[in-house]
Design an enzyme around this catalytic site. Structure first.
Site, short mmCIF file in Angstrom:
data_model
loop_
_atom_site.label_atom_id
_atom_site.label_comp_id
_atom_site.label_asym_id
_atom_site.label_seq_id
_atom_site.Cartn_x
_atom_site.Cartn_y
_atom_site.Cartn_z
CB SER A 52 43.15 6.79 97.99
OG SER A 52 43.46 7.59 96.86
CG ASP A 53 49.90 7.10 98.60
OD1 ASP A 53 50.08 8.08 97.84
OD2 ASP A 53 50.78 6.69 99.37
CE1 TYR A 54 49.58 11.35 91.49
CE2 TYR A 54 49.47 9.29 90.27
CZ TYR A 54 49.54 10.66 90.28
OH TYR A 54 49.57 11.36 89.09
#
Length: 747
Positions: free
Chosen positions: A290-292
């Site tokens: 995932s991204d942040y």
């Protein structure tokens, strides 16, 4: 320190003997005995822990409800975390790894990830600049050096390359990618993957690469970061997906999900594209991260009502690692226990994470040879700095050179160095600097003083980057009047581009244009050097100055490279990887646009154009000047007719017609003249950077194949339709030397 390292090495050796997870084995498939043994012994909580990524701060504050450093350590010991973001340096990574491989029940090593975007400690030009070199081998080399340095500091996994196609310079993240073109973007994506991962991912100097952001992030509406994206299925397939496919074909081990939604489905919940296209159709089985906090943000998107729903949607869609949200590790155990979330869904992701750790060699050597001596010897070496200087020189674009004011003579008299960016180290380092430090950077002022001597260089800041203060104008104007030439350094600060740095104006910030006006009014030749992370609307600056140089954020050797260009030690040859608009009202503007029913014609009112500005760009994709000139002739197309699966060879002769040796970036564009759906007016389908001595000629041959003619039709079938194709060859996307051939039906 040395006794500690010996103790850790002994622990590693004993662990390998006593624990099956560390039995030496070349097989890293999910079906290997090593992976199957671990999967059979793991609890559901330990499995979900492998999918949990924490940040450096989590250790400092004690994640998962613990307090202090010891609490954070206990999360590792309990098997509650599989990877960390932003932990760098041998001292920290080895200490945390020791906890994982000695105190956790199953002794599974940690993964350490970081944003190594354009160098680790040796900082290279930002990716948008490096793409303008049109030199994939250079991109591979810089990524290789970044991997060597990062791995020596204990990092295993980089969140690069960014392969998003970006056609809206308001979006700050254009600086991180390779610009607007899928073909160039694909070449650079594959090169960077090869550079980061090397020939053997288990080698101590390789890191796991991550192609990001999957997919469509560069099409964010309004150029506003994190915004939604909407596009036709054909545009997705033919424009935004090809660089990801190139990264997959190059063996990329990881892909990051994008923040955006795409036509109603947030990418962190888009199983059709992640599990469907990526894994089933393309056959790729790496790790999707995932991204942040991207998993948690499914609630903000409005497709999940609570954290548990967000985590379940993301995991079912195929997002293997939850960065920072801690939803997988905290909310999903109960759903597995209740049977709501099948353990098989968790197992598939855990297997992919364990396979990645195995491929990196972490089970055989959790520390991957990272020690203080190697860290010191591998980072910021003279050899690395030299490559950074070469890379910067090959990425600087000459946009204007009236009356051949450049290159400057080294016996020139006094030079006025002016501008808010003339002596700013951070303008060399740029954004996403990894472990880079401003003090490592050579500024233009320092380099010019070294080239000419202190006495011949007069420096005046002139103005700030932002604001209306003109108190420095008088000193700058005096310096200009007293000099033979003015070197003006203007642009953006690194904080004005990259993530969360979208702009509604592409003009020079503050009163930098007014400073340029005042300097030009002195009558002295003004050479403007841009330092920036996106195309800027600098039409007035380009019109009034004698020369205009696009240096981007060029890396720690940027000052030296700029001096090399200005004084002719390096002959510029870089090209623009992204179109420069005349003003923000033209955005989005890109060369590979579709033809309308009423294409623009200056003499006809009712055609597609503006009434207050030209429809053409300020500087087009692929454009760049040299201190020499090149001629193109003898275009030869091997076969007048080919089948859809046939190969076509196109040859052109290029001659250095000027007075200096130099590089030329030879570019080939293709146009499908008539198709069942509208097609771009031209598409880049080949390029070659060549060096020619004065008067030297070279025959360049490009080979085209099915992939170059193919597109997705109205039924989303990838087809090659019979018909005529035009070929254009030259030094930019506006090349005029042309020919054609016909693709005939396959019988």
């Amino acid at each position: 320190m040395h006794s500690s390292i010996r103790r850790l090495s002994l622990i590693t050796a004993l662990t390998a003997l006593l624990h099956p997870a560390y039995a030496s084995a070349a097989d890293c498939s999910a079906a290997s005995p090593r992976i199957r043994n671990l999967m059979a012994r793991m609890t559901a909580a330990e499995k979900l822990g492998q999918l949990n990524q924490l940040a450096r701060q989590a250790i400092a504050t004690g994640a998962a409800g613990s307090q202090g450093q010891a609490g954070g350590d206990e999360v590792i010991a309990a098997g509650g975390v599989g990877s960390f973001l932003g932990v760098r340096g041998v001292a920290d990574t080895r200490r945390l790894q020791e906890i994982a491989v000695t105190r956790s029940r199953l002794k599974i090593p940690l993964l350490f990830a970081d944003d190594v975007i354009h160098g680790y400690r040796t900082i290279f030009p930002v990716p948008l600049a490096e793409a303008g070199s049109f030199d994939p081998e250079l991109a591979e080399r810089s990524a290789r050096i970044a991997a060597v340095e990062a791995s020596a500091s204990g990092i295993h996994w980089t969140y690069a390359p960014m392969v998003d196609i970006a056609r809206d310079p308001r979006w700050g993240r254009v600086v991180e990618g390779s610009g607007e073109d899928p073909y160039l973007g694909s070449m650079m994506a594959a090169a960077r993957v090869r550079g980061f991962q090397g020939r053997d991912l288990s080698a101590h100097d390789s890191v796991l690469a991550t192609a990001k952001h999957f997919v469509g992030y560069g099409a964010a509406e309004g150029g506003r970061d994190y915004n939604i994206a909407s596009m036709s299925p054909q545009t997705l397939q033919d424009v935004y997906l090809p660089p990801f496919k190139a990264a997959v074909d190059a063996g990329v081990g990881s892909i990051m999900a994008a923040f955006n939604e795409l036509d109603g489905t947030p990418m962190h919940a888009n199983g059709a594209l992640i599990n469907g296209l990526l894994r089933k159709q393309w056959g790729w089985n790496g790790v999707v991260v995932s991204d942040y906090t991207g998993v948690m943000e499914l609630m903000n998107h409005g497709v999940a009502g609570n954290r548990g729903d967000a985590g379940e949607r993301a995991l079912r869609a195929g997002v293997d690692v939850d960065m920072i949200s801690e939803i997988y590790s905290k909310e999903l155990p109960q759903r597995v226990a209740s049977g709501r979330l099948p353990l098989a869904v968790v197992d598939a992701s855990v297997q992919r994470v364990l396979v990645a750790k195995c491929r990196l060699g972490l089970f055989d050597d959790p520390y991957r040879g990272a020690d203080p001596a190697r860290e010191r010897a591998s980072i910021l070496t003279p050899e690395h700095r030299q490559v950074a200087r070469v890379a910067a020189g090959r990425s600087i674009v000459l946009l204007k050179n009236a009356r051949d004011v450049l290159p400057l003579r080294k016996d020139i008299g006094e030079v006025a160095v002016i501008g808010p960016l003339a002596d700013q180290p951070w303008a060399m380092v740029g954004n996403w600097p990894g472990a880079g430090k401003p003090e490592d950077a050579v500024t233009p002022l320092a380099a010019l003083r070294n080239t000419l001597g202190e006495k011949r260089v007069v420096y005046a800041r002139g103005s700030e980057l932002i604001g209306d203060d003109r108190s420095g104008f008088a000193a700058a104007v005096k310096a200009a009047r007293d000099s033979d030439v003015v070197l003006l350094f203007v642009g953006e600060s690194p904080e004005m581009s990259a993530e969360a740095a979208s702009r509604t104006s592409l003009d020079l910030p503050g009163n930098q244009q007014a400073l340029a006006d005042a300097l030009v009014a002195t009558g002295k030749p003004v050479v403007a050097v841009l330092l920036n992370g996106r195309p800027l609307s600098v039409g007035k600056l380009a019109e009034e100055t004698s020369a205009l140089v696009e240096a981007w954020f060029p890396g720690i050797e940027g000052g030296n490279a700029i001096s090399d260009i200005l004084f002719g030690d390096v002959n510029p040859a870089a090209r623009l990887a992204i179109t420069f608009p005349r003003n923000v009202g033209q955005v989005p503007i890109y060369y590979a646009h579709k033809m309308t029913g009423r294409p623009p014609r200056a003499e006809e009112k009712y055609t597609s154009k503006y009434i207050d500005a030209p429809w053409t760009p300020l500087f087009s994709f692929g454009y760049g000047l040299s201190y020499t000139t090149f001629g193109y002739d003898k275009l030869r197309i091997a076969s007048p007719r080919i089948t859809a699966n046939g190969r076509q060879k196109v040859t052109v002769t290029v001659t250095n017609t000027g007075t200096r040796a130099g590089d030329e970036v030879v570019q080939l564009y293709l146009r499908d003249e008539v198709a069942s759906v509208t097609r771009p007016v031209r598409q880049l389908r080949g390029f070659r950077r060549i060096h020619l001595a004065v008067g030297e000629s070279g025959a360049i041959t490009f080979e085209l194949g099915r992939e170059d003619y193919a597109f997705h039709d109205a039924g989303m079938r990838k087809v090659v339709e019979p018909g005529r194709f035009s070929v254009f060859v030259g030094g930019s996307s506006e090349a005029t030397l042309s020919g054609s051939f016909e693709v005939i039906a396959q019988h």
